[in-house]
Scaffold this motif. Sequence first.
Motif, mmCIF file in Angstrom:
data_model
loop_
_atom_site.group_PDB
_atom_site.id
_atom_site.type_symbol
_atom_site.label_atom_id
_atom_site.label_comp_id
_atom_site.label_asym_id
_atom_site.label_seq_id
_atom_site.Cartn_x
_atom_site.Cartn_y
_atom_site.Cartn_z
ATOM 1 N N VAL A 195 53.184 78.248 48.269
ATOM 2 C CA VAL A 195 52.415 77.662 47.685
ATOM 3 C C VAL A 195 51.430 77.428 47.792
ATOM 4 O O VAL A 195 51.718 76.245 49.252
ATOM 5 N N ASP A 196 50.295 77.261 47.440
ATOM 6 C CA ASP A 196 48.810 77.001 47.931
ATOM 7 C C ASP A 196 48.900 75.415 48.000
ATOM 8 O O ASP A 196 48.156 74.846 48.949
ATOM 9 N N SER A 197 49.575 74.394 47.196
ATOM 10 C CA SER A 197 50.146 73.147 47.172
ATOM 11 C C SER A 197 50.445 72.564 48.360
ATOM 12 O O SER A 197 49.988 71.848 48.575
ATOM 13 N N ARG B 206 56.248 72.951 36.431
ATOM 14 C CA ARG B 206 55.270 74.012 37.266
ATOM 15 C C ARG B 206 54.831 75.246 36.408
ATOM 16 O O ARG B 206 55.521 75.149 35.841
ATOM 17 N N ASN C 56 49.047 69.108 40.762
ATOM 18 C CA ASN C 56 48.566 69.947 39.428
ATOM 19 C C ASN C 56 47.631 70.367 39.556
ATOM 20 O O ASN C 56 46.346 70.059 40.261
ATOM 21 N N LYS D 105 50.552 80.425 42.666
ATOM 22 C CA LYS D 105 51.106 80.855 43.720
ATOM 23 C C LYS D 105 52.330 81.373 44.823
ATOM 24 O O LYS D 105 52.743 79.160 44.113
HETATM 25 N N1 GLU Z 1 49.077 75.636 42.251
HETATM 26 C C1 GLU Z 1 50.251 75.060 42.098
HETATM 27 C C2 GLU Z 1 51.775 75.885 41.752
HETATM 28 O O1 GLU Z 1 51.267 77.446 41.849
HETATM 29 C C3 GLU Z 1 50.260 74.339 41.277
HETATM 30 C C4 GLU Z 1 50.413 75.115 39.811
HETATM 31 C C5 GLU Z 1 49.041 74.765 38.837
HETATM 32 O O2 GLU Z 1 48.696 73.363 38.458
HETATM 33 O O3 GLU Z 1 48.937 74.883 38.201
HETATM 34 O O4 GLU Z 1 52.439 74.874 42.305
#
Ligand code: GLU
Length: 228
Positions: free
Chosen positions: A131-133, A84, A110, A88
């Motif tokens: 986290v947005d995911s 990771r 990702n 967020k």
């Molecule tokens: N946005 C996701 C997180 O913060 C994935 C991060 C990324 O792929 O850079 O975990």
Amino acid sequence: MCGIAGFSISRGDHRNVNCRQLAKHLLLSIQERGEDATGAAWSETDGDDKSVMFAKLDIPADEFVGSLNDLMPRYTRTAILHTRWATKGDPEELGNNHPIVVGDIVGIHNGVITNDDYLFAVEKWGRIAEVDSEAIFQLIEHSKDPVSRLHRLEGRAAIAWLDTKEPDTLHLARLDGSPLYIGATEHGSLVFASTHPLLEEAVKAAKVKLVTVTEVKPFTYLKVQAGR
Ligand code: GLU
């Protein structure tokens, strides 16, 4: 950035491939794409029972991989792996790290989802972390036909998930903007990673030979069982 990787091993490769070694080398290869946290999820069989197991910690992959010796069976058939780079959600809060668990869904991502707050507000899903995911896996958990609803996600995404109702099935999807490559072994296993060079580096170190490598095109979904 973030790195994703994993595999679905064919029946023909079941005893040929040391899957724990493959998992370790995939994680070490994708480490350069993120060091805020590392995680893995895999299917496990105990007699007639099948389940999804997972582990994650807010440490880089080279510190994490040793723990797989005690956790992941050597002949694991299906696994998803994540390093990771947090965009967020604080990595010190483990719920923000991947694999993200929402109900039956255990997933990795990702990219960046830009309308996660909107989706949570409209759908009234109970948020587990920041986290947005998480929005991706809430959407999948709460949909009868999740693939037809992935278009509701805005942003960049390469995604992999397991479902505890069907632990040996690997689900892979790419929206736009985040890379994803799949390779096939001679005996029909599928190995994936974020980029072609990282995939090649990992399989070479794990002594696994790929006969083809293909880019997963944007807006593609793959359901994979025993490498097919
Ligand atoms: N946005 C996701 C997180 O913060 C994935 C991060 C990324 O792929 O850079 O975990």
